[in-house]
Design an enzyme around this catalytic site. Sequence first.
Site, PDB file in Angstrom:
ATOM      1  N   LYS A  16      -9.183   3.228  -2.847  1.00  0.00           N
ATOM      2  CA  LYS A  16      -9.559   2.433  -1.678  1.00  0.00           C
ATOM      3  C   LYS A  16     -10.964   2.835  -1.220  1.00  0.00           C
ATOM      4  CE  LYS A  16      -7.504   1.028   2.778  1.00  0.00           C
ATOM      5  NZ  LYS A  16      -6.344   1.260   3.680  1.00  0.00           N
ATOM      6  N   CYS A  56      -5.553  -3.353   1.906  1.00  0.00           N
ATOM      7  CA  CYS A  56      -5.394  -3.458   3.357  1.00  0.00           C
ATOM      8  C   CYS A  56      -6.706  -3.611   4.127  1.00  0.00           C
ATOM      9  CB  CYS A  56      -4.596  -2.263   3.879  1.00  0.00           C
ATOM     10  SG  CYS A  56      -3.883  -2.553   5.526  1.00  0.00           S
ATOM     11  N   PRO A  80      21.509   3.452  29.492  1.00  0.00           N
ATOM     12  CA  PRO A  80      21.770   3.330  30.930  1.00  0.00           C
ATOM     13  C   PRO A  80      21.388   1.917  31.389  1.00  0.00           C
ATOM     14  CG  PRO A  80      20.503   5.318  30.420  1.00  0.00           C
ATOM     15  CD  PRO A  80      20.480   4.452  29.200  1.00  0.00           C
ATOM     16  N   LEU A  81      22.375   1.121  31.758  1.00  0.00           N
ATOM     17  CA  LEU A  81      22.154  -0.290  32.093  1.00  0.00           C
ATOM     18  C   LEU A  81      22.093  -0.424  33.611  1.00  0.00           C
ATOM     19  CD1 LEU A  81      21.881  -3.005  30.609  1.00  0.00           C
ATOM     20  CD2 LEU A  81      24.348  -3.275  30.786  1.00  0.00           C
ATOM     21  N   SER A  82      20.892  -0.642  34.137  1.00  0.00           N
ATOM     22  CA  SER A  82      20.672  -0.558  35.584  1.00  0.00           C
ATOM     23  C   SER A  82      20.923  -1.863  36.323  1.00  0.00           C
ATOM     24  CB  SER A  82      19.233  -0.120  35.850  1.00  0.00           C
ATOM     25  OG  SER A  82      18.329  -1.153  35.485  1.00  0.00           O
ATOM     26  N   GLY A 120      18.589  -4.162  36.062  1.00  0.00           N
ATOM     27  CA  GLY A 120      17.233  -4.676  36.155  1.00  0.00           C
ATOM     28  C   GLY A 120      16.794  -5.315  34.854  1.00  0.00           C
ATOM     29  N   ILE A 121      15.607  -5.919  34.869  1.00  0.00           N
ATOM     30  CA  ILE A 121      15.186  -6.725  33.723  1.00  0.00           C
ATOM     31  C   ILE A 121      14.785  -5.870  32.528  1.00  0.00           C
ATOM     32  CG2 ILE A 121      12.730  -6.937  34.303  1.00  0.00           C
ATOM     33  CD1 ILE A 121      13.122  -9.988  33.563  1.00  0.00           C
ATOM     34  N   ASP A 122      14.312  -4.646  32.749  1.00  0.00           N
ATOM     35  CA  ASP A 122      13.879  -3.824  31.615  1.00  0.00           C
ATOM     36  C   ASP A 122      15.056  -3.369  30.765  1.00  0.00           C
ATOM     37  OD1 ASP A 122      11.173  -4.017  32.217  1.00  0.00           O
ATOM     38  OD2 ASP A 122      11.241  -2.327  33.593  1.00  0.00           O
ATOM     39  N   SER A 123      16.075  -2.787  31.390  1.00  0.00           N
ATOM     40  CA  SER A 123      17.251  -2.387  30.608  1.00  0.00           C
ATOM     41  C   SER A 123      17.983  -3.616  30.076  1.00  0.00           C
ATOM     42  CB  SER A 123      18.188  -1.512  31.438  1.00  0.00           C
ATOM     43  OG  SER A 123      18.698  -2.217  32.552  1.00  0.00           O
ATOM     44  N   GLU A 174       0.835  -1.194   0.000  1.00  0.00           N
ATOM     45  CA  GLU A 174       0.000   0.000   0.000  1.00  0.00           C
ATOM     46  C   GLU A 174       0.878   1.256   0.000  1.00  0.00           C
ATOM     47  OE1 GLU A 174      -3.835   1.696   2.565  1.00  0.00           O
ATOM     48  OE2 GLU A 174      -2.592   0.089   3.373  1.00  0.00           O
TER      49      GLU A 174
END
Length: 737
Positions: A146, A207, A390-392, A394-397, A77
């Site tokens: 469309k 689509c 920024p690597l903390s 924790g699981i998110d970073s 499309e």
Amino acid sequence: MAPLKKSGGFELDCPCMSVSEAGTLKPRSFAFPLSWVILATCSLNQWALDFSGNLERILDSIRIAKEKGATLRVGPELEITGYGCFDHFLEGDTYLHSWEMIASILSSPETDDILLDIGMPVMHKTVKYNCRIVVLNRKILLIRPKMFLANDGNYRELRYFTPWVKERQVENYYLPRMIQEITGQKTVPFGDAVISAKDTCVGCETCEELFTPQSPHIGMGLDGVEIFTNSSGSHHELRKLNTRIDLIKEATQKLGGVYLYANQQGCDGDRLYYDGCALIAVNGQIVAQGSQFSLQDVEVVTATIDIEDVRAFRARTASRGIQASKSEAYTRIEADIALSRPSLDADIRIAPDAPRPATYHTPEEEIALGPACWMWDYLRRSKTGGFFLPLSGGIDSCATATIVASMCRLVVRAAEEGNQQVILDARRIANQGEDYIPKDPREFANHLFHTCYMGTENSSQETRDRAKKLAEVIGSYHTDLNMDAVVSSIHTLFSYITGKTPKYKVHGGSQTENLALQNIQARLRMVLAYLFAQLLPWCRDKPGSLLVLGSANVDESLRGYLTKYDCSSADINPIGAISKTDLKRFIAYAEKAFDMPILADFLNATPTAELEPITADYVQSDEVDMGMTYNELSIFGRLRKVSQCGPFSMFSKLVHEWGGTLTPTEVAAKVKRFFFYYSINRHKLTTLTPSYHAESYSPDDNRFDLRPFLYNAAWTWQFKRIDRAAEALEANDKKKQ
């Protein structure tokens, strides 16, 4: 017919018969029967307003389709402009440049002897339409607008275009002079019509027309159309492909026919990732499927089809014939081409493509692949030098970093497969010479991925160690710092100005003091992140700057459990629309699939922001701070957005769902707590980092989630209504006892 002599006879014009040495008629020995066709559909990585690049990719797809023997090629499309132009579709330049691209296509010999279905915006009688341009042998056969526009969720097509509402009606479209000079045509048909080739009939859908209840393919199929094209700009969401494939199969399951699905692929300039997966289905069964996540800019999928299979399938159902006999006719536009072209040189043993099971990725694989492809497109097209995270610990970073690792793995694999565009982009981003080819994901990551642990006195040694070990496994350029001096200077400044010294809650401070002291740390991390993102490449003698990555998940954003303008504020966020639950599953998958045992340590750790002092009896916990679990947040989010529940209807559903473990009053308290915090923090969502869209309940403000940001957080009437209902239910339960 009398026998023909070898000389002095006449020329036989019959595709099924030939003249023997003895001058008699005999059947031709074709490799392909006359009902066999080779059809092509494609996924293209188009980019909004990249007219020259989009043109090149379209022409490449046509060349590949012709090399594979296809006589019909379908594209995505709005492939000329890219789907995500948004308000640029309101500008005249967009339409001018689109026709200039069509002029280039019509002037190219690549377009000879193949029926082309191409997508672009067209203005007809000063009204803007989302159209398909059907082209054959340097002529335009039809412009098909469309009829049903996507206008929910991420889509705003009614803002830019008008639907064509004249069913089965066609008007004259007056071509621009630049096109008239190429084609010799002054006008072409514009409207709801179908293409009649010499041996079959083709109809176009776009689509949303597949997803709507009264899809055009139904009427077209009853009127004899055998091949349907669908050109799409369909984005990725977790677990969405199943729905799309089911609809594609169902389109011809009862109706019969061949369905060609083309899709946009890649990040064309916004939060969405279009996930490709071009498909060809016959009589409700998949016969060909392209990749869903790929770094290829052009992917062409072909299949050999026997049209007689469609006719036999339709003949089995008498009621279909009755309905078809009453069907209103479409205008048929004649196309001087037979899609079935017998080849005398082909192998007689080649057969039509057989049905095959559809291929699906697990949600964990989707998280590994979709955001990684989106990030690669964003990185290479933004002309930046890499990422900073920024690597903390924790699981998110950790999940964000692992997705970067997945991206590096995809780049190395594509380079091994000889993808020249990926190799060229990798050389530029890594700032390496002309002989460089990325061969090791860790080595490549070290060129472009930068991580930093920003610790304070509230940080634990465990999170610092986890961050360092993860950086080593991924290969990022890792730095480690203590920011206590920076934090302390802000404390000192405040105390000097006000004469007051705020304290943490564990030291006797109020909730106001406690929150302010946490936010100082979080916001300073954002400032440091951008400082390092700008200067680390300079420190390493590399050009350019880095894109700062955010790592707030969808549940935290929904609840507002983040500091405004903290380290969740970034340039892009690959996990901003992914739930904590799905992220944990992804990390468990990646631990084994990517051979990264360190990820198990992140899975087993308690989620904590580490913004408060750790004492003998207190360790900060995210779920305790929020007053609700991540699983509960996912449920609240889906009910609020997908099921469109307000406070009372959410309570009404959950009191039944959770009734086995919670009393009505306890359910009421949870629902009210959610809506209170959602309301007071809604303003934060106006500044959310642009996130990869992956979840149906993303709270992305003013894009996917159109809700106000100033609420009466007391929800006075709604909460009273919940309380009355909860009291009545519990009173009724007591009577039964």
